[in-house]
Scaffold this active site. Structure first.
Site, PDB file in Angstrom:
ATOM      1  N   TYR A 104      49.693  38.578  44.879  1.00  0.00           N
ATOM      2  CA  TYR A 104      48.925  40.012  44.698  1.00  0.00           C
ATOM      3  C   TYR A 104      50.093  41.187  44.709  1.00  0.00           C
ATOM      4  O   TYR A 104      49.779  41.868  43.933  1.00  0.00           O
ATOM      5  CB  TYR A 104      47.611  40.076  45.678  1.00  0.00           C
ATOM      6  CG  TYR A 104      47.058  41.449  45.211  1.00  0.00           C
ATOM      7  CD1 TYR A 104      45.949  41.951  43.976  1.00  0.00           C
ATOM      8  CD2 TYR A 104      47.189  42.622  46.657  1.00  0.00           C
ATOM      9  CE1 TYR A 104      45.849  43.400  44.191  1.00  0.00           C
ATOM     10  CE2 TYR A 104      46.304  43.594  45.894  1.00  0.00           C
ATOM     11  CZ  TYR A 104      45.769  43.851  44.682  1.00  0.00           C
ATOM     12  OH  TYR A 104      45.477  45.053  44.931  1.00  0.00           O
ATOM     13  N   SER A 126      49.096  49.961  44.519  1.00  0.00           N
ATOM     14  CA  SER A 126      47.718  49.327  46.079  1.00  0.00           C
ATOM     15  C   SER A 126      48.735  48.924  47.239  1.00  0.00           C
ATOM     16  O   SER A 126      49.931  49.004  46.698  1.00  0.00           O
ATOM     17  CB  SER A 126      47.384  47.991  46.309  1.00  0.00           C
ATOM     18  OG  SER A 126      47.218  47.207  46.699  1.00  0.00           O
TER      19      SER A 126
END
Ligand SMILES: NC(=O)c1ccc[n+]([C@@H]2O[C@H](COP(=O)([O-])OP(=O)(O)OC[C@H]3O[C@@H](n4cnc5c(N)ncnc54)[C@H](OP(=O)(O)O)[C@@H]3O)[C@@H](O)[C@H]2O)c1
Length: 286
Positions: free
Chosen positions: A153, A140
């Site tokens: 995250y 990501s």
């Protein structure tokens, strides 16, 4: 006489195939001609996904029993087909301020986002090594820049960069390719799941934490909604995975979306405090 059916010659495992990037990837790889073992967590999702070249398998990447069953399914393939690749895609988004996200939620993020990814890779390693397979990790942009409110995250995605690089360097002599795919914003069900989680965790904050962070929580929610609105379709990410699997010699890294390509490059050159101000200002926190 019925036409003989050409069975796909190679297997691919995709984790987290019930929705979003995982589902689009399973469908794309099945269309490419692979036999896809598509990891889902319940029989309803399995029934929805089953189709030509897609065989759903019950897989929770934090559950040792389902991981063992997957390894056996791959090893005992009736056609003796090799495992071409595993796509480590399954993921969750736990967001919130570092000081207030409960430790169990940090553990949950790491259990799925890091340990689970390693567990899948370990379980499938013998099959991957048998014929020069590939590990495709879905990273990501959160592993390039850690935005306020996205700490858990991002931390898991940063950790996966280290795992990815160590594995690639360790296993290259044995014919294993390891590839990191870095999407920017993609419109998927992760928006809904992320919003639900941050709202639930906000309810656990103390009054003082609310005083410090209510504006940040609102900004994170708005940012997540912007990601969903402006994100590319999951099929765009799936096409990049397909390229990484089909290329004769895959690159070590692929970006998905212009935001990822541009941001990942420029954050390396911006002084930290300037980047802090830019990110806070972009989220309306300046
Ligand atoms: N969407 C984005 O903007 C974006 C951007 C960059 C990277 N990514 C990454 O892309 C990957 C896929 O995310 P997505 O956006 O497609 O989200 P998604 O639609 O929410 O899909 C997540 C998938 O992971 C599965 N999953 C969650 N916990 C699991 C577990 N313990 N075991 C097995 N499967 C599990 C979910 O299954 P259930 O349906 O059973 O919950 C679902 O199939 C993630 O690694 C995410 O971090 C997404």
């Amino acid at each position: 006489m019925p036409e003989p059916i050409n069975l796909p010659a190679e297997l691919i495992v995709v984790t987290g195939a019930s929705s979003g990037i995982g589902r689009a990837t399973a469908q794309r790889l099945a269309a490419d001609g692979f036999h896809v073992l598509a990891g889902v967590r319940n029989t309803e999702d399995a029934a929805k996904l089953a189709s030509r070249n897609i065989e759903p398998v019950i897989l929770d990447i934090t559950d040792a029993d389902t991981l063992r069953a997957l390894a056996i399914r791959v090893a005992d393939d009736e056609g003796g087909r090799p495992l071409r690749a595993v796509v480590n895609n399954a993921g969750i988004a736990v967001n919130g301020p570092v000081e207030s996200v409960p430790l169990d939620e940090w553990r949950r993020q790491f259990e799925v986002g890091v340990i689970g990814q390693i567990a899948v890779t370990q379980a499938l390693m013998p099959a991957l090594l048998a014929k020069g397979g590939r590990v495709i990790n879905i990273g990501s942009l959160g592993s390039k820049v850690s935005m306020p409110g996205f700490g858990p995250y991002s931390a898991a995605k940063f950790a996966m960069e280290a795992v990815n690089d160590a594995l690639r360097r360790e296993m290259a002599p044995f014919g294993l390719s390891v590839v990191m795919i870095t999407p920017g914003a993609v419109s998927t069900g992760m928006t809904e799941q992320g919003l639900k989680t941050i709202r639930r965790l906000a309810q656990l904050m103390t009054r003082e934490q609310h005083g410090r962070h209510d504006k940040l929580i609102d900004a994170v929610e708005a940012q997540v909604e912007t990601f969903a609105r402006d994100g590319v379709k999951p099929e765009v990410a799936a096409a990049v995975v397909s390229r990484a699997i089909s290329a004769r010699t895959p690159r070590t890294r692929y970006m998905v979306g212009r935001d990822a390509a541009v941001l990942a490059r420029i954050v390396r050159f911006i002084p930290a405090r300037l980047l802090d101000r830019m990110l806070r200002s972009q989220m309306g926190l300046a």
